[in-house]
Design a protein around this motif. Structure first.
Motif: not given
Length: 275
Positions: A169-170, A226, A228-230
């Motif tokens: 996610h990161t 992306s 959108e990612k951290q």
């Protein structure tokens, strides 16, 4: 306010009462050189902030080579420089980019949004034959009220959680040059390699002769990530990662954090793995 401003804009607004200019000149090879460069000549109205004395705290077992300074002491220095919540701050260095970006990030961390980096730094300013001076300005002290922005800061525990999380996610970005990222060469830190899972985006590729590349070029640099990612950026000690942080912001990325301790902090914990 744009995170990067050009010398033409600064020249037009040079004597605006609400603008404070900060000279961040520094040399990692000679700690006294930055102040010497400032004393020799600087942009009119500029005050000097030193990487070691003003923008970093005392080194300890953990925290990396350039840890955060004592925040209360740093705020006092901002107040002595006449910086409050209404002040538009312009930071520059000799054209390297990293030292001005470090100051820019620190003000961003304190919640001050009216701060920009001078594109091209002092070398670009001089190339335009713009005015310089040796005069140190006398500035009226003010009050700076911080509003800490935790969304731009990452510590070792944050990064360790990312390393242990396989969901990706990161994204971890190693901002150092490739040979250090790969562990082929390490001239500064005690261990070679990188934080597991990090990708390499050398900070210097975001600049050309001291000038930041256009936003469209920065978007191309990071197109495999992306928005959108951290994102967490790091380098050796939290200095050269700052231009990557700034480049990501210029490219439109919103969720970006700086691991201030960076690799020098990561390797200070014996249990942390190195890739």
């Amino acid at each position: 306010m744009n995170v990067i401003i050009d010398k033409e804009w600064l020249l037009k607004n040079l004597h605006h009462d609400n603008i404070r200019i900060v000279d961040c000149s520094f040399s990692l090879a000679n700690a006294e050189k930055g102040r010497q460069e400032y004393d020799k000549k600087h942009i009119p109205g500029a005050l000097h902030f030193d990487l070691e004395k003003d923008l970093s705290g005392e080194k300890s077992e953990h925290g990396g080579r350039h840890p955060l300074p004592n925040i209360e002491e740093f705020i006092k220095k901002l107040e002595q420089a006449g910086i409050d919540e209404n002040t538009l701050v312009i930071a520059y260095d000799q054209g390297e980019g990293a030292f001005a970006a470090r100051f820019w990030w620190m003000l961003t961390y304190l919640g001050h949004e009216k701060v920009s980096v001078l594109d091209g730094g002092f070398s670009g300013w001089k190339a335009g034959n713009y005015p310089v001076t040796t005069e140190v300005p006398v500035i009226k002290h003010t009050t700076f009220i911080p509003n800490i922005n935790h969304e731009v800061f990452a510590n070792m525990q944050d990064v360790k959680a990312v390393v242990e999380d396989e969901s990706a996610h990161t994204v971890l970005i190693d901002s150092r040059e490739e040979k250090r990222y790969l562990g082929l060469e390490e001239m500064i830190d005690k261990k070679a390699g990188r934080i597991p899972g990090a990708i390499n985006k050398p900070w210097s590729e975001g600049l050309r002769e001291g000038f930041y590349k256009p936003a469209e070029v920065q978007k191309e640099r990071f197109k495999d990530i992306s928005p959108e990612k951290q994102i967490i950026v790091y380098c050796g000690s939290g200095v050269t990662a700052a231009p990557n942080f700034l480049s990501l912001k210029a490219a439109g990325y919103k969720k970006v954090k700086l691991y201030l301790g960076s690799f020098s902090d990561w390797i200070s914990y014996s249990e942390n793995k190195i890739q």
